[in-house]
Structure formats: structure tokens, C-alpha cells
Design a protein around this motif. Structure first.
Motif, PDB file in Angstrom:
ATOM      1  N   CYS A  29       0.831  -1.212   0.000  1.00 48.79           N
ATOM      2  CA  CYS A  29       0.000   0.000   0.000  1.00 48.79           C
ATOM      3  C   CYS A  29       0.863   1.259   0.000  1.00 48.79           C
ATOM      4  CB  CYS A  29      -0.931   0.011   1.211  1.00 48.79           C
ATOM      5  SG  CYS A  29      -2.266  -1.177   1.110  1.00 48.79           S
ATOM      6  N   ILE A  30       1.913   1.250   0.793  1.00 49.15           N
ATOM      7  CA  ILE A  30       2.790   2.424   0.856  1.00 49.15           C
ATOM      8  C   ILE A  30       3.541   2.600  -0.461  1.00 49.15           C
ATOM      9  CG2 ILE A  30       4.837   3.402   1.957  1.00 49.15           C
ATOM     10  CD1 ILE A  30       3.844   2.126   4.593  1.00 49.15           C
ATOM     11  N   GLN A  31       4.083   1.526  -0.993  1.00 51.01           N
ATOM     12  CA  GLN A  31       4.856   1.637  -2.226  1.00 51.01           C
ATOM     13  C   GLN A  31       3.996   2.056  -3.420  1.00 51.01           C
ATOM     14  OE1 GLN A  31       6.754  -2.201  -1.972  1.00 51.01           O
ATOM     15  NE2 GLN A  31       8.613  -1.296  -1.123  1.00 51.01           N
ATOM     16  N   GLN A  32       2.726   1.721  -3.384  1.00 57.03           N
ATOM     17  CA  GLN A  32       1.823   2.124  -4.466  1.00 57.03           C
ATOM     18  C   GLN A  32       1.437   3.598  -4.382  1.00 57.03           C
ATOM     19  OE1 GLN A  32       0.806   0.140  -7.149  1.00 57.03           O
ATOM     20  NE2 GLN A  32       2.462  -1.081  -6.306  1.00 57.03           N
ATOM     21  N   THR A  33       1.631   4.219  -3.219  1.00 62.82           N
ATOM     22  CA  THR A  33       1.162   5.597  -3.028  1.00 62.82           C
ATOM     23  C   THR A  33       2.247   6.587  -2.628  1.00 62.82           C
ATOM     24  OG1 THR A  33       0.576   5.067  -0.732  1.00 62.82           O
ATOM     25  CG2 THR A  33      -1.181   4.870  -2.378  1.00 62.82           C
ATOM     26  N   MET A  34       3.449   6.135  -2.337  1.00 65.10           N
ATOM     27  CA  MET A  34       4.459   7.045  -1.791  1.00 65.10           C
ATOM     28  C   MET A  34       4.920   8.114  -2.771  1.00 65.10           C
ATOM     29  SD  MET A  34       7.683   4.586  -1.104  1.00 65.10           S
ATOM     30  CE  MET A  34       8.249   3.421  -2.292  1.00 65.10           C
ATOM     31  N   GLU A  36       2.835   9.993  -4.394  1.00 64.59           N
ATOM     32  CA  GLU A  36       1.781  11.001  -4.452  1.00 64.59           C
ATOM     33  C   GLU A  36       2.134  12.258  -3.665  1.00 64.59           C
ATOM     34  OE1 GLU A  36      -2.264   9.681  -3.982  1.00 64.59           O
ATOM     35  OE2 GLU A  36      -1.714   7.636  -4.543  1.00 64.59           O
ATOM     36  N   LYS A  37       1.650  13.380  -4.143  1.00 65.49           N
ATOM     37  CA  LYS A  37       1.887  14.674  -3.498  1.00 65.49           C
ATOM     38  C   LYS A  37       0.796  15.020  -2.481  1.00 65.49           C
ATOM     39  CE  LYS A  37       5.328  15.839  -6.298  1.00 65.49           C
ATOM     40  NZ  LYS A  37       6.536  15.163  -5.948  1.00 65.49           N
ATOM     41  N   GLU A  38      -0.281  14.273  -2.480  1.00 62.44           N
ATOM     42  CA  GLU A  38      -1.431  14.544  -1.612  1.00 62.44           C
ATOM     43  C   GLU A  38      -1.025  14.469  -0.136  1.00 62.44           C
ATOM     44  OE1 GLU A  38      -4.611  15.424   0.192  1.00 62.44           O
ATOM     45  OE2 GLU A  38      -4.803  15.407  -2.002  1.00 62.44           O
ATOM     46  N   PHE A  39      -1.262  15.549   0.608  1.00 57.64           N
ATOM     47  CA  PHE A  39      -0.904  15.630   2.028  1.00 57.64           C
ATOM     48  C   PHE A  39      -1.487  14.473   2.829  1.00 57.64           C
ATOM     49  CE2 PHE A  39      -2.254  16.817   6.309  1.00 57.64           C
ATOM     50  CZ  PHE A  39      -1.032  17.114   6.894  1.00 57.64           C
ATOM     51  N   PHE A  40      -2.760  14.160   2.636  1.00 57.15           N
ATOM     52  CA  PHE A  40      -3.415  13.135   3.449  1.00 57.15           C
ATOM     53  C   PHE A  40      -2.855  11.739   3.187  1.00 57.15           C
ATOM     54  CE2 PHE A  40      -6.579  16.562   3.554  1.00 57.15           C
ATOM     55  CZ  PHE A  40      -6.684  16.705   4.930  1.00 57.15           C
ATOM     56  N   ILE A  41      -2.343  11.494   2.001  1.00 53.06           N
ATOM     57  CA  ILE A  41      -1.675  10.220   1.707  1.00 53.06           C
ATOM     58  C   ILE A  41      -0.318  10.180   2.416  1.00 53.06           C
ATOM     59  CG2 ILE A  41      -0.553   8.852  -0.110  1.00 53.06           C
ATOM     60  CD1 ILE A  41      -3.578   8.571  -0.202  1.00 53.06           C
ATOM     61  N   ARG A  42       0.448  11.252   2.283  1.00 55.40           N
ATOM     62  CA  ARG A  42       1.765  11.311   2.922  1.00 55.40           C
ATOM     63  C   ARG A  42       1.655  11.197   4.444  1.00 55.40           C
ATOM     64  NH1 ARG A  42       5.342  15.734  -0.354  1.00 55.40           N
ATOM     65  NH2 ARG A  42       5.310  14.635  -2.331  1.00 55.40           N
ATOM     66  N   LYS A  43       0.671  11.866   5.001  1.00 59.88           N
ATOM     67  CA  LYS A  43       0.450  11.817   6.453  1.00 59.88           C
ATOM     68  C   LYS A  43       0.035  10.402   6.874  1.00 59.88           C
ATOM     69  CE  LYS A  43      -0.060  14.074  10.412  1.00 59.88           C
ATOM     70  NZ  LYS A  43       0.993  14.797  11.090  1.00 59.88           N
ATOM     71  N   ALA A  44      -0.828   9.757   6.088  1.00 59.83           N
ATOM     72  CA  ALA A  44      -1.279   8.396   6.404  1.00 59.83           C
ATOM     73  C   ALA A  44      -0.118   7.408   6.383  1.00 59.83           C
ATOM     74  CB  ALA A  44      -2.366   7.956   5.428  1.00 59.83           C
ATOM     75  N   ILE A  45       0.792   7.568   5.432  1.00 61.15           N
ATOM     76  CA  ILE A  45       1.963   6.694   5.364  1.00 61.15           C
ATOM     77  C   ILE A  45       2.781   6.844   6.642  1.00 61.15           C
ATOM     78  CG2 ILE A  45       4.188   6.341   4.204  1.00 61.15           C
ATOM     79  CD1 ILE A  45       2.691   7.074   1.553  1.00 61.15           C
ATOM     80  N   GLY A  46       3.039   8.083   7.035  1.00 61.61           N
ATOM     81  CA  GLY A  46       3.793   8.322   8.261  1.00 61.61           C
ATOM     82  C   GLY A  46       3.089   7.787   9.486  1.00 61.61           C
ATOM     83  N   TRP A  47       1.786   7.973   9.538  1.00 62.06           N
ATOM     84  CA  TRP A  47       0.983   7.497  10.654  1.00 62.06           C
ATOM     85  C   TRP A  47       1.066   5.971  10.770  1.00 62.06           C
ATOM     86  CZ3 TRP A  47      -5.067   8.109  10.746  1.00 62.06           C
ATOM     87  CH2 TRP A  47      -5.560   7.755  12.005  1.00 62.06           C
ATOM     88  N   ALA A  48       0.898   5.293   9.638  1.00 57.61           N
ATOM     89  CA  ALA A  48       0.955   3.827   9.644  1.00 57.61           C
ATOM     90  C   ALA A  48       2.334   3.338  10.085  1.00 57.61           C
ATOM     91  CB  ALA A  48       0.611   3.293   8.259  1.00 57.61           C
ATOM     92  N   LEU A  49       3.377   3.974   9.580  1.00 58.82           N
ATOM     93  CA  LEU A  49       4.734   3.578   9.979  1.00 58.82           C
ATOM     94  C   LEU A  49       4.991   3.863  11.450  1.00 58.82           C
ATOM     95  CD1 LEU A  49       6.690   4.783   6.823  1.00 58.82           C
ATOM     96  CD2 LEU A  49       6.263   2.409   7.518  1.00 58.82           C
ATOM     97  N   ARG A  50       4.574   5.042  11.913  1.00 56.79           N
ATOM     98  CA  ARG A  50       4.775   5.381  13.331  1.00 56.79           C
ATOM     99  C   ARG A  50       4.041   4.390  14.231  1.00 56.79           C
ATOM    100  NH1 ARG A  50       2.621  10.311  13.600  1.00 56.79           N
ATOM    101  NH2 ARG A  50       0.671   9.562  14.420  1.00 56.79           N
ATOM    102  N   GLN A  51       2.808   4.076  13.904  1.00 59.01           N
ATOM    103  CA  GLN A  51       2.023   3.156  14.727  1.00 59.01           C
ATOM    104  C   GLN A  51       2.676   1.777  14.776  1.00 59.01           C
ATOM    105  OE1 GLN A  51      -0.522   4.431  16.387  1.00 59.01           O
ATOM    106  NE2 GLN A  51      -0.915   2.522  17.465  1.00 59.01           N
TER     107      GLN A  51
END
Length: 90
Positions: A29-34, A36-51
Motif C-alpha cells: 500500500c505504501i509503495q503504491q502511493t508514496m 503522491e503529493k497529496e498531504f493526506f496520503i503522505r500523512k497516512a503513510i507516516g501514521w501507519a509507519l509510526r504506529q
């Protein structure tokens, strides 16, 4: 998916799974979207990794290192946030 909110949901779907996290699915999921310039996608990637770093910090560190040139600064910073806090305490 063509809808950003569906892609975002796929990234954060496993937030509470802890040791049951499917890292292959998370990576996919991350590799398919990383890109993207969309803030909410970038934030979600960081959130998932942090969690997930609370459960398996070594996996997160390795994933970020292997993908550092493709992940946004926001995603890397958010993904490493909890790890850096722990390192500062020690």
C-alpha cells in the motif's frame, strides 16, 4: 483505487493490528502511493509507519531506509517520530 480516500484507508487499515500487521500488505500500500503529493496520503503513510514502530521499530527503520528516496519528508518524519523519542530518552 482512483479515490484518494480509499487509498488512504488502505494504508491505515491495520493501525491497531500490532504484531498481527501484515507487513507485505502495508509495504504494498505504501509503495503504491508514496509517489503522491497529496498531504493526506503522505500523512497516512507516516501514521501507519509510526504506529507499527511501537511494535516493530526495526522493520520500520529498515523500510524507511530502503525507501528514503521515494518517501516524502513528511512520511519519513512521522514514521520515525516515536523511534526518535525513545532514542532521546536512552
Amino acid at each position: 483505487d482512483e479515490h484518494m480516500w480509499i487509498r488512504r484507508t488502505a494504508i491505515i487499515a491495520q493501525l491497531k493490528y500490532k504484531e498481527k500487521t501484515d507487513t507485505k500488505a502495508l509495504s504494498h500500500c505504501i509503495q503504491q502511493t508514496m509517489h503522491e503529493k497529496e498531504f493526506f496520503i503522505r500523512k497516512a503513510i507516516g501514521w501507519a509507519l509510526r504506529q507499527y514502530s511501537y511494535t516493530n521499530e526495526n522493520w520500520v527503520i529498515q523500510f524507511i531506509e530502503e525507501n528514503k528516496n521515494s518517501l516524502s519528508n513528511l512520511s519519513r518524519r512521522e514514521g520515525m517520530k516515536a523511534i526518535k523519542r525513545l532514542q532521546q530518552k536512552n
